[in-house]
Design an enzyme around this catalytic site. Sequence first.
Site, PDB file in Angstrom:
ATOM      1  N   ASP A 150      16.562  23.730  35.094  1.00  0.00           N
ATOM      2  CA  ASP A 150      16.071  25.093  35.333  1.00  0.00           C
ATOM      3  C   ASP A 150      16.413  25.960  34.112  1.00  0.00           C
ATOM      4  OD1 ASP A 150      14.917  27.125  36.861  1.00  0.00           O
ATOM      5  OD2 ASP A 150      16.805  27.671  37.827  1.00  0.00           O
ATOM      6  N   HIS A 151      15.476  26.788  33.686  1.00  0.00           N
ATOM      7  CA  HIS A 151      15.696  27.715  32.558  1.00  0.00           C
ATOM      8  C   HIS A 151      16.238  27.020  31.304  1.00  0.00           C
ATOM      9  CE1 HIS A 151      14.781  31.373  34.814  1.00  0.00           C
ATOM     10  NE2 HIS A 151      15.508  30.910  35.793  1.00  0.00           N
ATOM     11  N   HIS A 174      15.904  37.849  40.231  1.00  0.00           N
ATOM     12  CA  HIS A 174      17.013  36.905  40.464  1.00  0.00           C
ATOM     13  C   HIS A 174      18.253  37.608  41.036  1.00  0.00           C
ATOM     14  CE1 HIS A 174      15.035  34.649  36.995  1.00  0.00           C
ATOM     15  NE2 HIS A 174      15.286  33.646  37.795  1.00  0.00           N
ATOM     16  N   HIS A 200      10.751  32.586  41.250  1.00  0.00           N
ATOM     17  CA  HIS A 200      12.202  32.573  41.054  1.00  0.00           C
ATOM     18  C   HIS A 200      12.778  33.743  41.861  1.00  0.00           C
ATOM     19  CE1 HIS A 200      12.787  29.833  37.404  1.00  0.00           C
ATOM     20  NE2 HIS A 200      11.519  29.705  37.768  1.00  0.00           N
ATOM     21  N   SER A 229      16.022  34.176  46.921  1.00  0.00           N
ATOM     22  CA  SER A 229      16.992  34.787  47.852  1.00  0.00           C
ATOM     23  C   SER A 229      16.555  36.181  48.266  1.00  0.00           C
ATOM     24  CB  SER A 229      18.377  34.869  47.200  1.00  0.00           C
ATOM     25  OG  SER A 229      18.839  33.584  46.882  1.00  0.00           O
ATOM     26  N   THR A 235      21.261  32.237  45.066  1.00  0.00           N
ATOM     27  CA  THR A 235      22.293  33.177  45.511  1.00  0.00           C
ATOM     28  C   THR A 235      22.584  33.071  47.012  1.00  0.00           C
ATOM     29  OG1 THR A 235      21.520  34.626  43.775  1.00  0.00           O
ATOM     30  CG2 THR A 235      22.960  35.606  45.441  1.00  0.00           C
TER      31      THR A 235
HETATM   32  P1  13P Z   1      18.221  33.408  43.352  1.00  0.00           P
HETATM   33  O1  13P Z   1      19.632  33.007  42.981  1.00  0.00           O
HETATM   34  O2  13P Z   1      18.010  34.868  43.218  1.00  0.00           O
HETATM   35  O3  13P Z   1      17.822  32.883  44.683  1.00  0.00           O
HETATM   36  O4  13P Z   1      17.253  32.779  42.256  1.00  0.00           O
HETATM   37  C1  13P Z   1      17.315  31.419  41.955  1.00  0.00           C
HETATM   38  C2  13P Z   1      16.424  31.106  40.816  1.00  0.00           C
HETATM   39  O5  13P Z   1      15.345  31.652  40.681  1.00  0.00           O
HETATM   40  C3  13P Z   1      16.867  30.098  39.857  1.00  0.00           C
HETATM   41  O6  13P Z   1      15.953  29.900  38.834  1.00  0.00           O
END
Ligand code: 13P
Length: 285
Positions: free
Chosen positions: A82-83, A174, A202, A205, A228
Amino acid sequence: MTRATLKDVLPAANAHGYAVPGFVCLGWEDARAYVAAAEAEAAPVILQAGPSCRAHTPLPVLAAMFLHLADQASVPVVAHLDHGHTLAECEEALRCGFTSVMFDGSRLPLEENIAQTKTVVDLARRFGASCEGELGFVGYAEGAASKGTDPDEVGPFVTETGVDALAISVGNVHLQTSAGQALDRERLQAIARQTPVPLVIHGGSGLGLEDRQDLPAQTLIAKINVGTELRRVFGQALRNFLSADPDLFDRIAILSASEPPLTDAARKVIRQFGAGGQARSMLRL
Ligand code: 13P
């Protein structure tokens, strides 16, 4: 063998109106809990190693962990970076065996984002892996502000890069600690008119229940990342467990206590996204 890529799981999600959860993993216990949840719900799942996870645990260790879980699982499991912010980072992940990478060029000017994302897509293809890109910028609660995805840039970005999935910025943010963030549906629809590629949200949460259910059913959103919300479950579970017995000191006993609550919470997310039972037709379970 149930290792999968985004190409294996996202088009089916679009076709049948559900989203595959991209669960943010920080270690062994949460990754194991998410696969247990996916198996209990007969759902495909994406295990994600993001920047803070990689700062703590080396990529080869994370890859071995995710792939071991995938190989033991009865449902499709995507091992996803991720990222990723550099080609080198994505290449290392692919060499370690990740089946999927996200190249996040969202802070780059458009032309540069296209050029670098395309390089990563081409590399991922050589490994039989998938690649997610990001257009616009998804901001952070109490951090950098978002920049909404420009629908006019979507067609050229997807065509020129060849990404398998596109992360978009439509009001999602995020690291939100409560759900209910309103999304910009008009922007989302304008984006979807420009491309058939599966879309990614993304900051899952922050999404309320209605969006979790409606977006996958009514739009091209096929992957929703959740971190999160589940990290909070982990923290609360440990706090409860430790405070119930002040003499506890064993690492395995302490961390294992987080798994049942995490599995339950992840099962709930899977059901909210409509992904429960969807692995059955994929694998004829
Ligand atoms: P949250 O932690 O806000 O749920 O986002 C997760 C995310 O998008 C990771 O790339």
